[in-house]
Design a protein around this motif. Structure first.
Motif, PDB file in Angstrom:
ATOM      1  N   LYS A 195       2.489  -5.964  15.062  1.00  0.00           N
ATOM      2  CA  LYS A 195       1.441  -6.573  14.242  1.00  0.00           C
ATOM      3  C   LYS A 195       0.289  -5.591  14.020  1.00  0.00           C
ATOM      4  N   ARG A 196       0.558  -4.325  14.322  1.00  0.00           N
ATOM      5  CA  ARG A 196      -0.380  -3.216  14.089  1.00  0.00           C
ATOM      6  C   ARG A 196      -1.703  -3.400  14.820  1.00  0.00           C
ATOM      7  N   ARG A 197      -1.604  -3.955  16.038  1.00  0.00           N
ATOM      8  CA  ARG A 197      -2.783  -4.033  16.901  1.00  0.00           C
ATOM      9  C   ARG A 197      -2.619  -3.020  18.024  1.00  0.00           C
ATOM     10  N   ALA A 204       8.043   2.076   9.725  1.00  0.00           N
ATOM     11  CA  ALA A 204       8.243   0.629   9.632  1.00  0.00           C
ATOM     12  C   ALA A 204       8.046   0.144   8.195  1.00  0.00           C
ATOM     13  N   ALA A 205       8.629  -0.990   7.886  1.00  0.00           N
ATOM     14  CA  ALA A 205       8.329  -1.655   6.615  1.00  0.00           C
ATOM     15  C   ALA A 205       6.838  -1.961   6.565  1.00  0.00           C
ATOM     16  N   CYS A 206       6.241  -1.830   5.379  1.00  0.00           N
ATOM     17  CA  CYS A 206       4.838  -2.227   5.263  1.00  0.00           C
ATOM     18  C   CYS A 206       4.740  -3.748   5.402  1.00  0.00           C
ATOM     19  N   ASP A 207       3.570  -4.209   5.755  1.00  0.00           N
ATOM     20  CA  ASP A 207       3.354  -5.633   6.015  1.00  0.00           C
ATOM     21  C   ASP A 207       1.893  -5.964   5.747  1.00  0.00           C
ATOM     22  N   ARG A 208       1.535  -7.217   5.844  1.00  0.00           N
ATOM     23  CA  ARG A 208       0.151  -7.627   5.537  1.00  0.00           C
ATOM     24  C   ARG A 208      -0.878  -6.856   6.368  1.00  0.00           C
ATOM     25  N   TYR A 209      -0.496  -6.528   7.630  1.00  0.00           N
ATOM     26  CA  TYR A 209      -1.426  -5.834   8.517  1.00  0.00           C
ATOM     27  C   TYR A 209      -1.652  -4.392   8.049  1.00  0.00           C
ATOM     28  N   ARG A 210      -0.583  -3.803   7.505  1.00  0.00           N
ATOM     29  CA  ARG A 210      -0.676  -2.417   7.033  1.00  0.00           C
ATOM     30  C   ARG A 210      -1.724  -2.279   5.928  1.00  0.00           C
ATOM     31  N   TYR A 211      -1.729  -3.233   4.999  1.00  0.00           N
ATOM     32  CA  TYR A 211      -2.650  -3.112   3.868  1.00  0.00           C
ATOM     33  C   TYR A 211      -4.082  -3.410   4.281  1.00  0.00           C
ATOM     34  N   LYS A 212      -4.234  -4.262   5.287  1.00  0.00           N
ATOM     35  CA  LYS A 212      -5.569  -4.508   5.831  1.00  0.00           C
ATOM     36  C   LYS A 212      -6.135  -3.193   6.380  1.00  0.00           C
ATOM     37  N   PHE A 213      -5.292  -2.451   7.127  1.00  0.00           N
ATOM     38  CA  PHE A 213      -5.685  -1.138   7.650  1.00  0.00           C
ATOM     39  C   PHE A 213      -6.072  -0.196   6.522  1.00  0.00           C
ATOM     40  N   LEU A 214      -5.368  -0.305   5.396  1.00  0.00           N
ATOM     41  CA  LEU A 214      -5.599   0.608   4.276  1.00  0.00           C
ATOM     42  C   LEU A 214      -6.754   0.143   3.393  1.00  0.00           C
ATOM     43  N   ASP A 261       0.804   0.957  -3.123  1.00  0.00           N
ATOM     44  CA  ASP A 261       0.043   1.547  -4.234  1.00  0.00           C
ATOM     45  C   ASP A 261      -1.289   2.124  -3.760  1.00  0.00           C
ATOM     46  N   ILE A 262      -1.372   2.394  -2.451  1.00  0.00           N
ATOM     47  CA  ILE A 262      -2.572   3.024  -1.889  1.00  0.00           C
ATOM     48  C   ILE A 262      -2.217   4.469  -1.506  1.00  0.00           C
TER      49      ILE A 262
END
Lengths: 201, 201
Positions: free
Chosen positions: A74-76, B95-105, B181-182
């Motif tokens: 969960k990227r924590r 890893a596959a991107c996920d909702r958490y990845r884009y929050k980080f970005l 797209d980031i």
């Protein structure tokens, strides 16, 4: 076990331990030649765990070093590399060995393996991992080359080398003193041995 | 869909398809710039799936090439790389991107992502993956360097490049036309587009 106790990860076996957020653990390569497969799970939700494939993009490396944070699926943040007395050669790209692996390597019948050791170590704490994450293979030496090839080489650590990790959430850590004795990852002597850890408080 | 039909993986979306053992699938990078996250599950037991960390030790590489077999988490052959018209740059370590990845970005609110696309694609077949395996990221260009660093680069494939894979067991394959797209993995234009596949029978 109390904080400060030197705990053995027996040769070819698994072990697990709980850490509170902020606690540090010292993993010790007692003989220098031993690979220790390492997992960390969120103590409150075992479906969240340290993930190699999620950590790599965040640290921009395929081998973590001092200062790097390991991330969950969960990227924590779950663990931070605080100290490393070894040359820093660890592995994040190879799966834990398992019964199928040794069959491929020509072993007939049962062979101890890191996947079963994960389950056995967690079971001592009354826990069952919901899946088998790709482990952080401490001290495992898997050089990768520009032609995309990789190889299985002996550790480059020396007796007593240690890594200190800090828990960034309450975690259950599991370890396996890898029983690989066909390929030379645990030294050219092909002799898996014990390792140790110490919870530093 | 019938064998031979050209099926679209819509831009930023997921799609899944069943293949019988022996069937081949042609994955087409229609515009040349698109990364396609790719999964394969044993159709009879979704808990067995194509595993990057189990495949790497067996093929002795971190990027598969023509002739290589992809293995499951039970170390059984699941797909074979039969053809690849592209320069052969794919990724197995991210890893596959996920909702958490884009929050980080830095993205606020929801962003399409490959993890949700895996679930959405499988759902069209009435299936739910039991976990999210690390994907085979077709055409994704993640150079790794001797200092253990990695970077996110545009694809090196050209429009119409394709990969042909053969199913080594009955499988469910899932795809996501990565909505990243980031970072410039889908080309410097940061424009995720559609891709296609064709079941060759």
């Amino acid at each position: 076990m109390a904080a400060g106790d030197l705990i053995e990860i027996p040769a070819r076996r698994g072990k697990a331990v709980r850490l509170k957020k902020g606690q540090r653990i010292k993993m010790i390569n007692t003989h220098g030649t031993q690979v220790v497969d390492t997992w960390a799970f969120n103590a409150d939700d075992l479906h969240e765990f340290m993930s190699m494939e999620h950590t790599r993009p965040h640290i921009g490396k395929f081998i973590p070093a001092v200062g790097d944070i390991m991330y969950t699926n969960k990227r924590r943040p779950i663990l931070t590399f605080v100290e490393d007395s070894s040359p820093g050669i660890h592995d994040t790209i190879i799966a834990a060995c398992d019964r199928y692996r040794y069959k491929f390597l020509g072993v007939e019948g049962y062979h101890d393996n890191c996947t079963d050791n994960l389950f056995a170590g967690m079971k001592e704490l009354g826990l069952t991992p919901p899946e088998v994450p790709s482990p952080l293979n401490m001290w495992m030496n898997i050089p990768v080359k520009p032609d995309h090839s990789l190889s299985f080489e002996p550790t480059v650590s020396k007796p007593g080398d240690y890594v200190v990790l800090r828990a960034e959430m309450d975690v259950v850590m599991a370890f396996s003193a890898c029983p690989q004795d066909i390929l030379p990852i645990n030294g050219v002597g092909l002799k898996p041995v014990e390792a140790h850890f110490q919870v530093l408080g």
